[in-house]
Design an enzyme around this catalytic site. Structure first.
Site: not given
Ligand code: XIL
Length: 409
Positions: A307, A199
């Site tokens: 995810e 991220e």
């Protein structure tokens, strides 16, 4: 180790990867007992994030021993890959400063569980702005006036950003190097894939490429390249992944392309792109995922869906009625049956898109074993309900696998 042993070992270790290279593409018939890993065999591995109860077999305040046992059985039967949901994050594996500051037991249990059951292991995650203890960034340099002193959470952060005196660039780089070397080396040859940086991309408009994290502020943009370099030093055979979310957003996915192209021009060892795919009603569609995967695939690296979960709620809508009973029966803006139906259709679209890109997609990991242990639990976002029973969406996903003609693109 003699040469033959080395070759035998290499064959054994590469076997799961060979299995996803597309050799066996015969359509299978979808009966009740077809599992996810069987349905997608020959295309990609199918995994789940597991938590500490699963790795250790010990229940906690949220799950009974029987529920944990059921979830372990589910993980063993449906999946051939696992990711540690939390136990390899810096805050858990290295909570205190120094070489004695590590807590390896939960991560060791995760690795032992995977080895025991023949599951490919993914390590998550080495460098992230969240779930990283304050000591990592602390030092003697006064924070700049622009630092957030309010103690408020900033967007994208799970808790207030550390605002005290800071480490220097050299100190933080050394802490990052020591951490990555220690953790990756400990599981060398066992953990085959690492989320090296998680991220790092900014979520706003096109003007900012990178998230304004403490990593960026203290080290500078080359923290990303350095992290990959350190991980590669520690395990030259590991598949090193860059992982990010909201890559369904056309602006953000172009930032990914810019970042990865630049890293590759600098010869940074990066081997796969992770797209988290925490989806919702707007993003969890064939068109959105197809478009996102098309852009990512242009980079020419293997794609991992890392995810996956899908909250099929219509933006913020709740039960239309006012009675408590109706609200209790309602989930995600409709009756339970409607929600199931929406989830089923959404998952079907998402998997059709994934199958369209199956030459690029090498791994699909669900973020949790079942709805009860999901971090988005109120959204019931997975294929198995809280009792580990398959939902209609599970059958739809199996159907996509078995109905996709063998060689279309
Ligand atoms: C989540 C876990 O699922 C939660 O249990 C934890 O409280 C917070 O983190 N992106 C990531 C994952 O890369 O590590 C996050 O996992 C979900 C978002």
């Amino acid at each position: 180790m003699n040469r033959l042993t080395t070759i035998t070992l290499a064959v054994l270790l590469l076997a799961p990867l060979a299995a996803i290279s597309g050799a066996a593409e015969s359509p299978r018939s979808a009966d009740e007992s077809t599992t996810l890993k069987e349905a997608f065999q020959g295309h990609f591995l199918v995994g789940a994030a597991i938590n500490r109860t699963h790795a250790t077999g010990q229940s906690d305040s949220r799950r009974t021993a029987q529920q944990v046992e059921q979830e372990i059985a589910l993980i063993k039967s449906q999946f051939n890959q696992i990711t540690a949901e939390n136990d390899m994050k810096w805050v858990n594996i290295h909570p205190r400063e120094g070489v004695d500051g590590y807590e390896f037991a939960p991560a060791d249990a995760f690795v032992a569980f995977g080895e025991k059951h023949g599951l490919q292991l993914v390590g998550h995650t080495l460098v992230w702005h969240n779930q990283t203890p304050d000591w990592v960034f602390a030092g003697t340099n006064p924070p700049p006036a622009s630092a957030n002193p309010s103690g408020k959470k900033e967007p994208g952060y799970m808790r207030p950003v550390y605002a005290g005196p800071r480490a220097s660039r050299a100190e933080l780089l050394e802490r990052m190097r020591e951490h990555i070397h220690t953790v990756v080396a400990r599981y060398k040859g066992k953990v085959k894939v690492w989320d090296v940086v998680n991220e790092a991309l900014d979520n706003g408009g096109p003007e900012n490429l990178l998230r304004n994290s403490l990593w960026l502020q203290i080290i500078g943009p080359d923290y990303i390249a350095k992290a990959f370099q350190y991980a590669h030093e520690a395990d030259p055979d590991a598949i090193l992944r860059y992982n990010d979310y909201r890559l369904e957003d056309p602006v953000k996915v172009q930032k990914l392309v810019t970042l990865i192209k630049s890293l590759r021009e600098q010869k940074v060892p990066i081997h796969a792109i992770g797209t988290q795919a925490h989806l919702n009603a707007t993003t969890g569609t064939f068109e959105q995922i197809d478009r996102s995967l098309t852009e990512i695939a242009k980079l020419g690296l293997p794609i991992h869906i890392t995810e996956l979960d899908l909250k099929a709620a219509q933006g913020g809508r709740r039960s239309t009625g006012a009675e408590v009973a109706a609200n209790a029966a309602a989930t995600q803006g409709g009756l339970v049956a409607d929600a199931d139906e929406r989830l089923t259709r959404a998952y079907e679209g998402v998997f059709r898109a994934i199958m369209k890109h199956r030459n690029s997609v090498k791994l699909v990991t669900f973020w949790g074993a079942n709805d009860a242990v999901s971090w988005r639990r109120p959204g019931n976002p997975l294929l198995f309900d809280g009792n580990s029973q398959p939902k209609p969406a599970f059958k739809a996903v199996i159907r996509v696998a078995t109905e996709t003609p063998a060689k279309i693109n």
